[in-house]
Motif scaffolding. Structure first.
Motif, PDB file in Angstrom:
ATOM      1  N   ALA A  12       0.867  -1.076  -0.144  1.00  0.00           N
ATOM      2  CA  ALA A  12       0.038   0.050   0.140  1.00  0.00           C
ATOM      3  C   ALA A  12       1.071   1.332  -0.026  1.00  0.00           C
ATOM      4  O   ALA A  12       1.627   1.645   0.762  1.00  0.00           O
ATOM      5  N   ARG A  13       1.161   2.079  -1.071  1.00  0.00           N
ATOM      6  CA  ARG A  13       1.983   3.136  -1.204  1.00  0.00           C
ATOM      7  C   ARG A  13       1.084   4.319  -0.721  1.00  0.00           C
ATOM      8  O   ARG A  13      -0.078   4.571  -1.180  1.00  0.00           O
ATOM      9  N   ARG A  14       1.749   4.886   0.159  1.00  0.00           N
ATOM     10  CA  ARG A  14       1.074   6.195   0.820  1.00  0.00           C
ATOM     11  C   ARG A  14       2.104   7.252   0.980  1.00  0.00           C
ATOM     12  O   ARG A  14       3.382   6.840   1.289  1.00  0.00           O
ATOM     13  N   ALA A  15       1.841   8.370   0.466  1.00  0.00           N
ATOM     14  CA  ALA A  15       2.563   9.615   0.533  1.00  0.00           C
ATOM     15  C   ALA A  15       4.264   9.420   0.177  1.00  0.00           C
ATOM     16  O   ALA A  15       5.170   9.616   0.405  1.00  0.00           O
ATOM     17  N   GLY A  16       4.137   8.465  -1.140  1.00  0.00           N
ATOM     18  CA  GLY A  16       5.446   8.074  -1.700  1.00  0.00           C
ATOM     19  C   GLY A  16       6.081   7.076  -1.189  1.00  0.00           C
ATOM     20  O   GLY A  16       7.226   6.660  -1.397  1.00  0.00           O
ATOM     21  N   GLN A  17       5.617   6.291  -0.016  1.00  0.00           N
ATOM     22  CA  GLN A  17       6.365   5.388   0.624  1.00  0.00           C
ATOM     23  C   GLN A  17       5.761   4.060   0.638  1.00  0.00           C
ATOM     24  O   GLN A  17       4.340   3.976   0.539  1.00  0.00           O
ATOM     25  N   ASP A  18       6.483   3.114   0.288  1.00  0.00           N
ATOM     26  CA  ASP A  18       5.866   1.621   0.310  1.00  0.00           C
ATOM     27  C   ASP A  18       5.702   1.134   1.772  1.00  0.00           C
ATOM     28  O   ASP A  18       6.522   1.234   2.523  1.00  0.00           O
ATOM     29  N   HIS A  19       4.716   0.630   1.888  1.00  0.00           N
ATOM     30  CA  HIS A  19       4.071   0.123   3.121  1.00  0.00           C
ATOM     31  C   HIS A  19       3.701  -1.361   2.880  1.00  0.00           C
ATOM     32  O   HIS A  19       2.511  -1.888   2.388  1.00  0.00           O
ATOM     33  N   TRP A  20       4.535  -2.430   3.097  1.00  0.00           N
ATOM     34  CA  TRP A  20       4.428  -3.787   2.895  1.00  0.00           C
ATOM     35  C   TRP A  20       3.734  -4.534   4.009  1.00  0.00           C
ATOM     36  O   TRP A  20       4.129  -4.335   5.170  1.00  0.00           O
ATOM     37  N   THR A  21       2.879  -5.432   3.680  1.00  0.00           N
ATOM     38  CA  THR A  21       2.117  -6.110   4.660  1.00  0.00           C
ATOM     39  C   THR A  21       2.154  -7.655   4.219  1.00  0.00           C
ATOM     40  O   THR A  21       1.552  -7.907   3.257  1.00  0.00           O
ATOM     41  N   LEU A  22       2.328  -8.536   5.074  1.00  0.00           N
ATOM     42  CA  LEU A  22       2.371 -10.084   4.792  1.00  0.00           C
ATOM     43  C   LEU A  22       1.055 -10.481   5.224  1.00  0.00           C
ATOM     44  O   LEU A  22       0.543 -10.135   5.927  1.00  0.00           O
ATOM     45  N   LEU A  23       0.651 -11.088   4.170  1.00  0.00           N
ATOM     46  CA  LEU A  23      -0.665 -11.562   4.304  1.00  0.00           C
ATOM     47  C   LEU A  23      -0.604 -13.154   4.660  1.00  0.00           C
ATOM     48  O   LEU A  23      -1.523 -13.747   5.377  1.00  0.00           O
ATOM     49  N   GLY A  24       0.502 -13.969   4.096  1.00  0.00           N
ATOM     50  CA  GLY A  24       0.665 -15.210   4.612  1.00  0.00           C
ATOM     51  C   GLY A  24       1.783 -15.935   3.828  1.00  0.00           C
ATOM     52  O   GLY A  24       2.220 -15.527   2.780  1.00  0.00           O
ATOM     53  N   VAL A  25       2.290 -16.959   4.300  1.00  0.00           N
ATOM     54  CA  VAL A  25       3.152 -18.115   3.691  1.00  0.00           C
ATOM     55  C   VAL A  25       2.601 -19.351   3.873  1.00  0.00           C
ATOM     56  O   VAL A  25       1.903 -19.917   4.760  1.00  0.00           O
TER      57      VAL A  25
END
Length: 101
Positions: A12-25
């Motif tokens: 989820a890119r917010r204000a030019g920053q990447d925000h990665w969220t792990l959903l699962g493995v």
């Protein structure tokens, strides 16, 4: 699929920053053991863009000392926590480029 490892992230890119969220493995029954990862990095991550039409602006992770590991920019956050324990334990191959002093 018995040896596969599937990892799902959302960016989820917010204000030019990447925000990665792990959903699962998901790991198949014969998949390799998960690598040891550093919960908190002891070293530093240095990002810079290489000006190269062939690379399209790749980013790199540099570890203190004469070592440089290259990673594609959007995957940088995945490599650092896996590489650091291997570097600390001196388990990575150590090859010096002929042009390095």
């Amino acid at each position: 699929m018995s040896e596969a490892v599937l990892t799902c992230y959302v960016n989820a890119r917010r204000a030019g920053q990447d925000h990665w969220t792990l959903l699962g493995v998901w790991r198949g029954p014969n998949a390799p053991v998960a690598p040891l990862t550093a919960p908190t990095l002891r070293g530093s991550v240095q990002e810079f863009t290489l000006d190269s039409p062939a690379l399209g602006g790749a980013r790199a992770r540099a570890h203190p000392g004469p070592v440089l590991y290259m990673a594609d920019g959007q995957d940088l956050h995945l490599y650092a926590p896996v590489l650091e324990p291997l570097m600390v334990a001196r388990l990575l191959p150590r090859r010096r480029h002929p042009g390095c002093v």
